[in-house]
Design a protein around this motif. Sequence first.
Motif, PDB file in Angstrom:
ATOM      1  N   HIS A 265       0.758  -1.224   0.087  1.00  0.00           N
ATOM      2  CA  HIS A 265      -0.027   0.060  -0.054  1.00  0.00           C
ATOM      3  C   HIS A 265       0.846   1.442  -0.217  1.00  0.00           C
ATOM      4  CE1 HIS A 265      -3.609  -2.452   0.821  1.00  0.00           C
ATOM      5  NE2 HIS A 265      -2.771  -3.239   1.455  1.00  0.00           N
ATOM      6  N   ALA A 266       0.059   2.460  -0.144  1.00  0.00           N
ATOM      7  CA  ALA A 266       1.004   3.601  -0.192  1.00  0.00           C
ATOM      8  C   ALA A 266       0.356   4.582   0.502  1.00  0.00           C
ATOM      9  CB  ALA A 266       1.024   3.986  -1.573  1.00  0.00           C
ATOM     10  N   LEU A 267       1.055   5.395   1.257  1.00  0.00           N
ATOM     11  CA  LEU A 267       0.572   6.581   2.372  1.00  0.00           C
ATOM     12  C   LEU A 267       1.450   8.013   1.971  1.00  0.00           C
ATOM     13  CD1 LEU A 267      -1.013   7.561   4.353  1.00  0.00           C
ATOM     14  CD2 LEU A 267       0.509   6.713   6.469  1.00  0.00           C
ATOM     15  N   GLY A 268       0.975   8.971   1.500  1.00  0.00           N
ATOM     16  CA  GLY A 268       1.540  10.163   1.198  1.00  0.00           C
ATOM     17  C   GLY A 268       0.778  11.313   1.504  1.00  0.00           C
ATOM     18  N   LEU A 269       1.081  12.524   0.968  1.00  0.00           N
ATOM     19  CA  LEU A 269       0.119  13.753   1.112  1.00  0.00           C
ATOM     20  C   LEU A 269      -1.193  13.509   0.617  1.00  0.00           C
ATOM     21  CD1 LEU A 269       2.929  14.875   2.183  1.00  0.00           C
ATOM     22  CD2 LEU A 269       2.030  16.881   0.716  1.00  0.00           C
ATOM     23  N   GLU A 270      -2.115  14.062   1.422  1.00  0.00           N
ATOM     24  CA  GLU A 270      -3.652  14.032   0.599  1.00  0.00           C
ATOM     25  C   GLU A 270      -3.768  14.735  -0.533  1.00  0.00           C
ATOM     26  OE1 GLU A 270      -6.229  15.175   3.869  1.00  0.00           O
ATOM     27  OE2 GLU A 270      -5.219  13.698   5.184  1.00  0.00           O
ATOM     28  N   ASP A 271      -4.719  14.292  -1.215  1.00  0.00           N
ATOM     29  CA  ASP A 271      -4.807  15.149  -2.782  1.00  0.00           C
ATOM     30  C   ASP A 271      -5.622  16.553  -2.321  1.00  0.00           C
ATOM     31  OD1 ASP A 271      -4.971  15.736  -5.455  1.00  0.00           O
ATOM     32  OD2 ASP A 271      -6.727  14.372  -5.805  1.00  0.00           O
ATOM     33  N   ARG A 272      -5.207  17.395  -1.977  1.00  0.00           N
ATOM     34  CA  ARG A 272      -5.529  18.624  -1.690  1.00  0.00           C
ATOM     35  C   ARG A 272      -4.547  19.724  -1.531  1.00  0.00           C
ATOM     36  NH1 ARG A 272      -5.460  19.814   3.841  1.00  0.00           N
ATOM     37  NH2 ARG A 272      -5.026  18.133   5.159  1.00  0.00           N
ATOM     38  N   VAL A 273      -4.849  20.935  -1.547  1.00  0.00           N
ATOM     39  CA  VAL A 273      -4.003  22.030  -1.433  1.00  0.00           C
ATOM     40  C   VAL A 273      -3.194  22.009   0.115  1.00  0.00           C
ATOM     41  CG1 VAL A 273      -3.723  24.730  -1.565  1.00  0.00           C
ATOM     42  CG2 VAL A 273      -4.930  23.504  -3.124  1.00  0.00           C
ATOM     43  N   CYS A 274      -1.911  22.292  -0.147  1.00  0.00           N
ATOM     44  CA  CYS A 274      -1.153  22.549   1.324  1.00  0.00           C
ATOM     45  C   CYS A 274      -0.809  23.840   1.647  1.00  0.00           C
ATOM     46  CB  CYS A 274      -0.193  21.538   1.273  1.00  0.00           C
ATOM     47  SG  CYS A 274       1.137  21.764  -0.144  1.00  0.00           S
ATOM     48  N   GLY A 275      -0.450  24.223   2.708  1.00  0.00           N
ATOM     49  CA  GLY A 275       0.157  25.471   3.018  1.00  0.00           C
ATOM     50  C   GLY A 275      -0.766  26.734   3.221  1.00  0.00           C
ATOM     51  N   VAL A 276      -0.129  27.932   3.335  1.00  0.00           N
ATOM     52  CA  VAL A 276      -0.739  29.094   3.681  1.00  0.00           C
ATOM     53  C   VAL A 276      -1.392  29.384   4.949  1.00  0.00           C
ATOM     54  CG1 VAL A 276      -2.378  30.830   2.701  1.00  0.00           C
ATOM     55  CG2 VAL A 276      -1.330  29.235   1.154  1.00  0.00           C
ATOM     56  N   ALA A 277      -2.317  28.431   5.579  1.00  0.00           N
ATOM     57  CA  ALA A 277      -3.122  28.534   6.583  1.00  0.00           C
ATOM     58  C   ALA A 277      -3.499  27.310   7.373  1.00  0.00           C
ATOM     59  CB  ALA A 277      -4.515  29.373   6.239  1.00  0.00           C
TER      60      ALA A 277
END
Length: 302
Positions: A265-277
């Motif tokens: 299986h794989a685990l990484g960052l979610e498919d959404r914008v990161c950062g700023v707030a």
Amino acid sequence: MGKTTAETIKEITRNHLEKGNGLLLGQCVTAVGWIGGTVPDCTGIVEIPMTDIAAPGFAVGCALMGRRPIFVIRYQGFMWYNCSSLVNYAAKSKAVWGVPVPIFIRSIGMEGNGIGHTASSSIHSIFMHSPGMPVAAPMTPGEYKNVWDHFMKNDDPIYVSEHRRSFTIDREMEDEFVEDADITVFAISASRLNLLEAKEILKTNGVKLNIVHSLWLKPFQPSERALESLKKSKMGLVIDSDYEITGASRSIAYELMHQTGKPVHALGLEDRVCGVAPHLENITPPAEKIIRSIQSLLSQKK
């Protein structure tokens, strides 16, 4: 206590600039902090203006003139702007025209604490698509030397996915194998640190895991011991500081499944914008998330 990764980078760079006819190019590389103490105060440093599209072209020209430049990107997310000359010229020139373009691309990942949505995160996966460009993610002093030696012995441009959290590391990180492991985890970049934190808690909960520290992402060549250990465990997991969808974690999981026949299986960052707030923070899977993922995967296997 040995040298830190930052001190190792600085020493390698100084030798290259002062004794190897090398160059270092980047934006604000001599600004406050000198990029975490990784840039030496010496000759051979070229401060370039805020020209993200043109700057890698300067590095390509220096490489063609035999200077083996180090091209520094302070925030890895900025590679979206800087990649064109690197992937379309530097990586392809040797195959198309027989002219190598050796550039050592230092692409530095940062995340969290409100870093902007473009600057934040690691994006080494997109460079794994490009033929002619090896990709590595060193975290320790020894691994950094390994990658530098590879660069100096070959003539390809190389994408080096650094992470700021590696700069203070002053030890090597060895793979760990145990008898009757439940799961074999391959970890990339800063996720390696979070996995080590998760391991201690998983052990108290009776979970046995093998840990494989992944340095080279492309070419990805796992050791025979890592593959045999995966075959003997119930499953595998690849965790990464880059996005999971179409990313390095899923690509490597696919390769491991075909080589071992085990589910990976794989685990990484979610498919959404990161950062700023704060509400947009999307960072390397923390230890708590790794623990939940492993416990969930193992419960489904029973």
